[in-house]
Design a protein around this motif. Structure first.
Motif, PDB file in Angstrom:
ATOM      1  N   ILE A  84       0.896  -1.266   0.064  1.00 30.85           N
ATOM      2  CA  ILE A  84      -0.033  -0.132   0.045  1.00 30.85           C
ATOM      3  C   ILE A  84       0.774   1.167   0.196  1.00 30.85           C
ATOM      4  N   PHE A  85       0.646   2.154  -1.035  1.00 32.61           N
ATOM      5  CA  PHE A  85       1.325   3.282  -1.076  1.00 32.61           C
ATOM      6  C   PHE A  85       0.282   4.612  -1.052  1.00 32.61           C
ATOM      7  N   PRO A  86       0.659   5.843  -0.742  1.00 30.39           N
ATOM      8  CA  PRO A  86       0.135   6.992  -0.881  1.00 30.39           C
ATOM      9  C   PRO A  86      -0.263   7.288  -2.599  1.00 30.39           C
ATOM     10  N   ALA A  87      -1.363   7.565  -3.044  1.00 26.17           N
ATOM     11  CA  ALA A  87      -1.530   8.115  -4.583  1.00 26.17           C
ATOM     12  C   ALA A  87      -1.568   9.742  -4.422  1.00 26.17           C
ATOM     13  N   PRO A  88      -0.965  10.456  -5.530  1.00 25.40           N
ATOM     14  CA  PRO A  88      -0.593   9.800  -6.677  1.00 25.40           C
ATOM     15  C   PRO A  88       1.047   9.291  -6.598  1.00 25.40           C
ATOM     16  N   LEU A  89       1.178   8.255  -7.533  1.00 28.20           N
ATOM     17  CA  LEU A  89       2.368   7.554  -7.375  1.00 28.20           C
ATOM     18  C   LEU A  89       3.016   7.412  -8.672  1.00 28.20           C
ATOM     19  N   ARG A  90       4.026   7.601  -8.837  1.00 28.42           N
ATOM     20  CA  ARG A  90       5.003   7.495 -10.217  1.00 28.42           C
ATOM     21  C   ARG A  90       5.877   6.268 -10.167  1.00 28.42           C
TER      22      ARG A  90
END
Length: 66
Positions: A11-17
């Motif tokens: 799980i990661f915060p959005a936005p994510l490149r």
């Protein structure tokens, strides 16, 4: 945002490149290649490619040998 990286849910915060993800994972070294949803993404697109909820990534390291 939940994405699958090499068959492991993360799980990661959005936005994510893509480039940000690789830096976070310490996998932004020469020889790294990746596919998103079974499509290879060229290195020159990593800085602009935005990941989406549910994306499936495969990150691999090219190894030369003989």
């Amino acid at each position: 945002m939940k994405i699958l990286i090499n068959d492991e849910a993360m799980i990661f915060p959005a936005p994510l490149r893509l480039s940000e993800l690789l830096e976070h994972l310490a996998r932004h070294q020469p020889g790294t290649a990746l596919a998103v949803n079974q499509c290879i993404i060229p290195r020159d697109r990593w800085c602009s490619y935005l990941l989406q909820e549910g994306d499936e990534l495969v990150i691999f390291q090219a190894i030369a040998g003989g």
